[in-house]
Design a protein around this motif. Sequence first.
Motif, PDB file in Angstrom:
ATOM      1  N   UNK A 105       0.848  -1.205   0.000  1.00 53.86           N
ATOM      2  CA  UNK A 105       0.000   0.000   0.000  1.00 53.86           C
ATOM      3  C   UNK A 105       0.880   1.250   0.000  1.00 53.86           C
ATOM      4  N   UNK A 106       0.636   2.135  -0.942  1.00 52.99           N
ATOM      5  CA  UNK A 106       1.488   3.300  -1.177  1.00 52.99           C
ATOM      6  C   UNK A 106       0.600   4.463  -1.576  1.00 52.99           C
ATOM      7  N   UNK A 107       0.819   5.613  -0.957  1.00 49.44           N
ATOM      8  CA  UNK A 107       0.022   6.796  -1.301  1.00 49.44           C
ATOM      9  C   UNK A 107       0.919   8.000  -1.489  1.00 49.44           C
ATOM     10  N   UNK A 108       0.635   8.766  -2.510  1.00 45.82           N
ATOM     11  CA  UNK A 108       1.298  10.063  -2.703  1.00 45.82           C
ATOM     12  C   UNK A 108       0.225  11.136  -2.707  1.00 45.82           C
ATOM     13  N   UNK A 109       0.393  12.137  -1.869  1.00 42.56           N
ATOM     14  CA  UNK A 109      -0.546  13.257  -1.915  1.00 42.56           C
ATOM     15  C   UNK A 109      -0.344  14.052  -3.198  1.00 42.56           C
ATOM     16  N   UNK A 110      -1.370  14.776  -3.589  1.00 41.52           N
ATOM     17  CA  UNK A 110      -1.248  15.645  -4.763  1.00 41.52           C
ATOM     18  C   UNK A 110      -0.222  16.739  -4.475  1.00 41.52           C
ATOM     19  N   UNK A 111       0.500  17.117  -5.521  1.00 33.53           N
ATOM     20  CA  UNK A 111       1.410  18.260  -5.409  1.00 33.53           C
ATOM     21  C   UNK A 111       0.967  19.271  -6.471  1.00 33.53           C
ATOM     22  N   UNK A 112       1.723  20.323  -6.616  1.00 29.38           N
ATOM     23  CA  UNK A 112       1.381  21.306  -7.639  1.00 29.38           C
ATOM     24  C   UNK A 112       1.383  20.706  -9.035  1.00 29.38           C
ATOM     25  N   UNK A 113       2.179  19.665  -9.240  1.00 29.44           N
ATOM     26  CA  UNK A 113       2.314  19.134 -10.598  1.00 29.44           C
ATOM     27  C   UNK A 113       1.838  17.689 -10.741  1.00 29.44           C
ATOM     28  N   UNK A 114       1.577  17.005  -9.637  1.00 25.30           N
ATOM     29  CA  UNK A 114       1.147  15.610  -9.758  1.00 25.30           C
ATOM     30  C   UNK A 114      -0.148  15.397  -8.978  1.00 25.30           C
ATOM     31  N   UNK A 115      -1.010  14.493  -9.492  1.00 23.01           N
ATOM     32  CA  UNK A 115      -2.277  14.213  -8.805  1.00 23.01           C
ATOM     33  C   UNK A 115      -2.046  13.313  -7.603  1.00 23.01           C
ATOM     34  N   UNK A 116      -3.044  13.206  -6.748  1.00 23.04           N
ATOM     35  CA  UNK A 116      -2.995  12.201  -5.680  1.00 23.04           C
ATOM     36  C   UNK A 116      -2.990  10.819  -6.321  1.00 23.04           C
ATOM     37  N   UNK A 117      -2.063   9.975  -5.887  1.00 18.60           N
ATOM     38  CA  UNK A 117      -1.982   8.611  -6.409  1.00 18.60           C
ATOM     39  C   UNK A 117      -1.865   7.645  -5.241  1.00 18.60           C
ATOM     40  N   UNK A 118      -2.505   6.502  -5.367  1.00 20.58           N
ATOM     41  CA  UNK A 118      -2.387   5.466  -4.345  1.00 20.58           C
ATOM     42  C   UNK A 118      -2.398   4.125  -5.050  1.00 20.58           C
ATOM     43  N   UNK A 119      -1.610   3.206  -4.547  1.00 20.85           N
ATOM     44  CA  UNK A 119      -1.480   1.905  -5.212  1.00 20.85           C
ATOM     45  C   UNK A 119      -1.581   0.785  -4.196  1.00 20.85           C
ATOM     46  N   UNK A 120      -2.210  -0.307  -4.602  1.00 22.27           N
ATOM     47  CA  UNK A 120      -2.244  -1.489  -3.736  1.00 22.27           C
ATOM     48  C   UNK A 120      -2.300  -2.724  -4.625  1.00 22.27           C
ATOM     49  N   UNK A 121      -1.726  -3.808  -4.127  1.00 18.72           N
ATOM     50  CA  UNK A 121      -1.802  -5.071  -4.858  1.00 18.72           C
ATOM     51  C   UNK A 121      -3.180  -5.673  -4.686  1.00 18.72           C
ATOM     52  N   UNK A 122      -3.740  -6.178  -5.781  1.00 15.66           N
ATOM     53  CA  UNK A 122      -5.062  -6.756  -5.718  1.00 15.66           C
ATOM     54  C   UNK A 122      -5.006  -8.192  -6.215  1.00 15.66           C
ATOM     55  N   UNK A 123      -5.844  -9.063  -5.642  1.00 18.41           N
ATOM     56  CA  UNK A 123      -5.822 -10.468  -6.045  1.00 18.41           C
ATOM     57  C   UNK A 123      -6.238 -10.633  -7.502  1.00 18.41           C
ATOM     58  N   UNK A 124      -5.617 -11.634  -8.169  1.00 21.93           N
ATOM     59  CA  UNK A 124      -5.863 -11.833  -9.595  1.00 21.93           C
ATOM     60  C   UNK A 124      -7.197 -12.508  -9.875  1.00 21.93           C
ATOM     61  N   UNK A 125      -7.655 -13.339  -8.956  1.00 23.06           N
ATOM     62  CA  UNK A 125      -8.835 -14.177  -9.217  1.00 23.06           C
ATOM     63  C   UNK A 125      -8.445 -15.638  -9.148  1.00 23.06           C
ATOM     64  N   UNK A 126      -9.294 -16.539  -9.672  1.00 23.78           N
ATOM     65  CA  UNK A 126      -9.058 -17.975  -9.492  1.00 23.78           C
ATOM     66  C   UNK A 126      -7.663 -18.437  -9.948  1.00 23.78           C
TER      67      UNK A 126
END
Lengths: 496, 496
Positions: A105-126
Amino acid sequence: MSYDPRTGERHGEVRATPPEEVEALLARAAAAGRAVATSSPADRAGWLRAVADALEVPDTAAALASLADRETALGVARLSGELARTAAQLRFYAEVAEEGSWLGATSDHATGTTPALARVRQPLGPVAVFGASNFPFAFGVLGNDTATALAAGCPVVAKAHPAHPLLSVELARVAGAALRDAGAPDGSLGLVAGFAAGTALVTSAHTRAVAFTGSQRGGLALWRLANEREVVIPVFAEMGTVNPVVVTAAGAERLEDVAGGFVASFTLGTGQFCTKPGLLLAPVGSRAAEAVGRALRAAAPSGWLLTEAIGREAAAGVEDLVRAGGDVVARVATAAGGWAAPATVLSVEAVELVHGSRLLEECFGPVALVAEYADEAELRRVLGELQGALAASVMSGGPEDPDLPACVAVLAPLVGRVAVDDWPTGVAWTWAQHHGGPWPATSAPQATSVGAAALDRFTRPVAYQSVPDAALPPALRADNPWRLPRRVDGVMEWPP
Amino acid sequence: MSYDPRTGERHGEVRATPPEEVEALLARAAAAGRAVATSSPADRAGWLRAVADALEVPDTAAALASLADRETALGVARLSGELARTAAQLRFYAEVAEEGSWLGATSDHATGTTPALARVRQPLGPVAVFGASNFPFAFGVLGNDTATALAAGCPVVAKAHPAHPLLSVELARVAGAALRDAGAPDGSLGLVAGFAAGTALVTSAHTRAVAFTGSQRGGLALWRLANEREVVIPVFAEMGTVNPVVVTAAGAERLEDVAGGFVASFTLGTGQFCTKPGLLLAPVGSRAAEAVGRALRAAAPSGWLLTEAIGREAAAGVEDLVRAGGDVVARVATAAGGWAAPATVLSVEAVELVHGSRLLEECFGPVALVAEYADEAELRRVLGELQGALAASVMSGGPEDPDLPACVAVLAPLVGRVAVDDWPTGVAWTWAQHHGGPWPATSAPQATSVGAAALDRFTRPVAYQSVPDAALPPALRADNPWRLPRRVDGVMEWPP
């Protein structure tokens, strides 16, 4: 069919699952997918612990070990230990799931030049799981692959192994009941049997990843099949090749000890380990082959091979090695009757160890080669000719051995694990373990099938850009409901 | 050949690299491999910063932007900005390399039942980089792939892009000098040109991984080639498909605003973004297609396509979309002369958006579709027919929009990134970024080509069992000379 390797007698049968039933099972798994994926790591940890508990109910454990022994002839003592290990693995992956670092789990707040971004690993499925012949519990229907797929939030459909089909069915039954009682969604774990069912498992559009432990032939066939799909899916095939052991000059001074350890390692489980050390490289003049031959005769190992085909191929493999230039130094019968093959040590000339020679291909079973190297240059040349391997060992003169750092550094790029003064056979399930290796030891050299990082295989990261808190998955919400370690604006933060 | 897209005139030529020269360059890269791999992250960070500094020398920057404009017609302003971004990316990856979490250093002490184990990610070796046509700097010879491969300790041999071959040569020259001055090993960065050279890059035994940004046809061809090698290597191909935009019911209340943003996003860089939104899905009755058509005529975008082939395929693509059921709502010329194609909006019926239709295949260039969905069920059905995509956007009525959480949850399994009230076109290079997506948007859905995690692609973990401290790599030694964050016995430790 189920057979007793000690006698070759047939003692049961498991019905092959028709392809349409496979598809129905996978559809159920896919339907369960969303509920499994959105369950919390703590929920999944509870399911895994419930399965571990169910395996350890004394009557169940005794019955499973006995059934496994009838199908594999690996012995009740070893199998009981392996069953306990399997329960411990399930509990370890429960702990890893809950700790939560694997979600990245990783989050970056928005800055003057970049949007707020957040990333997490998600299960693929069966996930389709093809367990191993040689570890009916630890790498079987409830082994590392199934445990880590469930821990990562993926339903599993496993294939019953033809070397222990009755046990596979029984394991799925015990685990299915435990999962149901623990509240896991219906469809979290399924089982199929038969060759055609295995193909259907890989080609179904519901399947999102494949985990396999076994032969190169089998693993690569599944990998090719998956690569021909319209939507290609990852195949994590742990196959194995020849695992080398290097004896340094100082290590050769304790040759009897090394030879005894080598024999114990390559005959363990009648040589049916993907981490079996298959080639001992010792300094010239050490007479290592004779020492290993003596040790083998003294050890007089006993045991059977898992299937008729493995027994036949082990015996034929020795003949192939002889034709390719190997000299039999010692050959010891391991069993009378059933599916047996003699434990065999061959000596070879280092100059014959060249790319493409049969001498450098794995011979599954209690068979190993010994060669002497003239100098460091020849040692490096021979190691360079080997296929990528799961593991290598160095037998040294101790921590101060001057050859040790260079030897470890030469081996590391060629294998998944380097052991020093330790045999490669055992694979501990810990945070730091890496059970993988360069192609063709595995089809996915970045992945491990054992240890905490094994969960990663069954996930895919997704980024969320400028997404309001309420629409984020729990792992990324401001209140951190799963109490995960998270990286925020580049700095790790730990839950209080 | 180098051409000016504004006129179609040829203004230079880059010699194709003969295969034997490719092999020699790769041999040099492989020879450099050990020195690059054993350099410290701080060393590599120094190299990357030296390249960034060299790009920003004012005369160099001006000359590079001007040369890039002559070959791509993307405009000096955009290209100067992209060059600055490329330098910033290089510095970001330097910072990521130094921070060191990407190495995944992990140690477990020995216990009564398990040996001491330690694991660290190690560089794979020479990486072949195939940059993109549409971002000559940020995804070119010195773009994300090259920066992250060097940061991870891998030498790079890049292929000059046929859409900007002179610029490719000049970038390699500038960077080569900077790397040399900064002390990087000879062979750390090489450049080849020509189709045959590209094939030789993928098939050479020296090459250990491939990074590609471009078309599905090109990426899958390299992936197939790599899969036919004796030692198969990973191909990280970022290809892209149709990136969908969903307008919620509340979002449709600000339709003019959404339509204007959509036009700005899909015509940015003359539509030549892998993250171009190619399909807008709006609620039934919203008359979204007309609004987008009006916005396109008002915007009157201008620009050229990068190559004659891209221009031809963009124009032909519109005809294909019409034949497949699309109605042209607005068509606006973007340039007179050279390699141009009109910016085009087509409306389609949602019922025609079915798996296998040409309507659901990417049309590279300033072309987009608009469809209306009847209800949530139809929206889900259409999204389910789409190929896996790099990114998706939701245009909502704001953070309180009741449709938002479900919409984000439906999109997340289908894409690499979900944006809300934000267009997908921009790709920030931050810790949390994930620029990837399910097959066939990428060939490796677990990997990202942008952001801190992009280094991981070029590494493979190796475990060390019972290895004495002096024989461990620096990342795992007790004194932690690289001051890395490390996990010890399951618990993260941070350098003081």
